[in-house]
Design a protein around this motif. Structure first.
Motif, short mmCIF file in Angstrom:
data_model
loop_
_atom_site.label_atom_id
_atom_site.label_comp_id
_atom_site.label_asym_id
_atom_site.label_seq_id
_atom_site.Cartn_x
_atom_site.Cartn_y
_atom_site.Cartn_z
N GLY A 1 0.81 -1.21 0.00
CA GLY A 1 0.00 0.00 0.00
C GLY A 1 0.84 1.26 0.00
O GLY A 1 0.32 2.35 0.24
N MET A 2 2.15 1.12 -0.30
CA MET A 2 3.06 2.25 -0.32
C MET A 2 3.87 2.26 -1.61
O MET A 2 4.42 1.22 -2.02
CB MET A 2 4.02 2.19 0.88
N ALA A 3 3.92 3.40 -2.28
CA ALA A 3 4.61 3.51 -3.57
C ALA A 3 6.10 3.23 -3.45
O ALA A 3 6.73 3.53 -2.44
CB ALA A 3 4.40 4.91 -4.15
N TYR A 4 6.64 2.65 -4.50
CA TYR A 4 8.06 2.36 -4.61
C TYR A 4 8.59 1.54 -3.43
O TYR A 4 9.55 1.90 -2.77
CB TYR A 4 8.87 3.64 -4.81
N THR A 5 7.93 0.42 -3.17
CA THR A 5 8.38 -0.51 -2.15
C THR A 5 8.55 -1.91 -2.74
O THR A 5 8.33 -2.91 -2.06
CB THR A 5 7.40 -0.55 -0.96
N ALA A 6 8.95 -1.97 -4.03
CA ALA A 6 9.21 -3.25 -4.69
C ALA A 6 10.70 -3.56 -4.66
O ALA A 6 11.53 -2.67 -4.56
CB ALA A 6 8.71 -3.21 -6.14
N ARG A 7 11.02 -4.83 -4.78
CA ARG A 7 12.41 -5.26 -4.71
C ARG A 7 13.24 -4.66 -5.84
O ARG A 7 14.40 -4.33 -5.65
CB ARG A 7 12.50 -6.79 -4.75
N HIS A 8 12.65 -4.53 -7.02
CA HIS A 8 13.41 -3.96 -8.14
C HIS A 8 13.25 -2.45 -8.21
O HIS A 8 14.15 -1.70 -7.87
CB HIS A 8 12.99 -4.59 -9.46
N SER A 9 12.08 -1.99 -8.60
CA SER A 9 11.90 -0.56 -8.86
C SER A 9 12.07 0.28 -7.61
O SER A 9 12.73 1.33 -7.62
CB SER A 9 10.52 -0.30 -9.47
N GLY A 10 11.48 -0.15 -6.51
CA GLY A 10 11.56 0.63 -5.28
C GLY A 10 12.98 0.81 -4.78
O GLY A 10 13.42 1.92 -4.49
N ARG A 11 13.70 -0.28 -4.70
CA ARG A 11 15.07 -0.20 -4.19
C ARG A 11 15.98 0.56 -5.15
O ARG A 11 16.84 1.33 -4.72
CB ARG A 11 15.63 -1.60 -3.94
N VAL A 12 15.79 0.36 -6.45
CA VAL A 12 16.65 1.03 -7.44
C VAL A 12 16.49 2.54 -7.38
O VAL A 12 17.47 3.29 -7.31
CB VAL A 12 16.35 0.51 -8.86
#
Length: 225
Positions: free
Chosen positions: A63-74
């Motif tokens: 439920g929070m933007a940019y908290t994915a393993r790929h896109s969020g961390r990058v």
């Protein structure tokens, strides 16, 4: 490891403006970060997510933007490495747009490109972008950033739509400020996280040079140009 958010900016709880997305999402992926941040980062839309991940599950599950393993961390790593650890992160469309029927998407446990699952996310439609754009404008008005950093072509174009503008050759505009009159805030496009490793070299940068150019441009915009 970049800083992980601990709160979200909920604008419309249980939003159903796009009924077909409401049916397939797990969570609405709301913006995260300080409401007085000098920089607002805009992605396209959350991915399907990886619910079994230890932490970086993706906005469809957190439920929070940019908290994915790929896109969020990058992207968070990129922004923190140039001194903007307190950026505000959001998406042009807040719900995961699946490229399969709702009956097949329910309970998805994969994020395309990083977890090898069956359900992937498509590009948001013009209607979905337009419907969710008022949320994005509200966020810009609340945060009042000195600069907006759209990640990739589609995030950049949905912002320029507010000025009835379009881009001809997105990569020519990467790390080049663009005026957005409707928001009274300059845009500074960066590469989408999925293409960052490939296109940094194609644009003639080393990774550190790319980061240094981003730092210089942001520092200039946040200092009033």
């Amino acid at each position: 490891m970049p800083q992980y958010p601990d709160s979200r900016n909920v604008l419309e709880p249980n939003c159903t403006r796009c009924p077909h997305l409401a049916e397939t999402r797990e969570c609405i992926s709301w913006g995260t970060g300080p409401l007085d941040s000098p920089v607002l980062v805009v992605g396209e839309a959350p991915g399907s997510g990886a619910p079994e991940a230890d932490l970086w599950k993706g906005g469809n599950w957190t439920g929070m933007a940019y908290t994915a393993r790929h896109s969020g961390r990058v992207i968070r790593d990129l922004m923190e490495s140039v001194g903007y650890h307190d950026a505000y992160y959001t998406n042009a469309v807040k719900c995961f747009p699946p490229d399969v029927p709702a009956s097949e998407a329910s309970g998805s446990s994969s994020e395309p490109g990083s977890d090898g699952g069956k359900v992937s996310n498509r590009e948001p439609t013009d209607e979905e972008l337009a419907t969710c754009r008022t949320h994005l404008v509200t966020e810009v008005e609340e945060v009042e950033p000195d600069a907006i950093v759209p990640t990739g072509k589609h995030a950049t174009e949905t912002l320029l739509t507010l000025d009835e503008k379009s881009l001809d050759g997105f990569t020519d505009h990467v790390l080049t400020p663009i005026d957005c009159e409707a928001l009274s805030t300059p845009l500074l496009p960066v590469l989408h996280p999925s293409y960052q490793n490939i296109w940094i070299a194609r644009l003639g940068y080393e990774s550190e040079e790319y980061r240094e150019r981003l730092r210089e441009e942001l520092d200039g915009l946040c200092a009033g140009g």
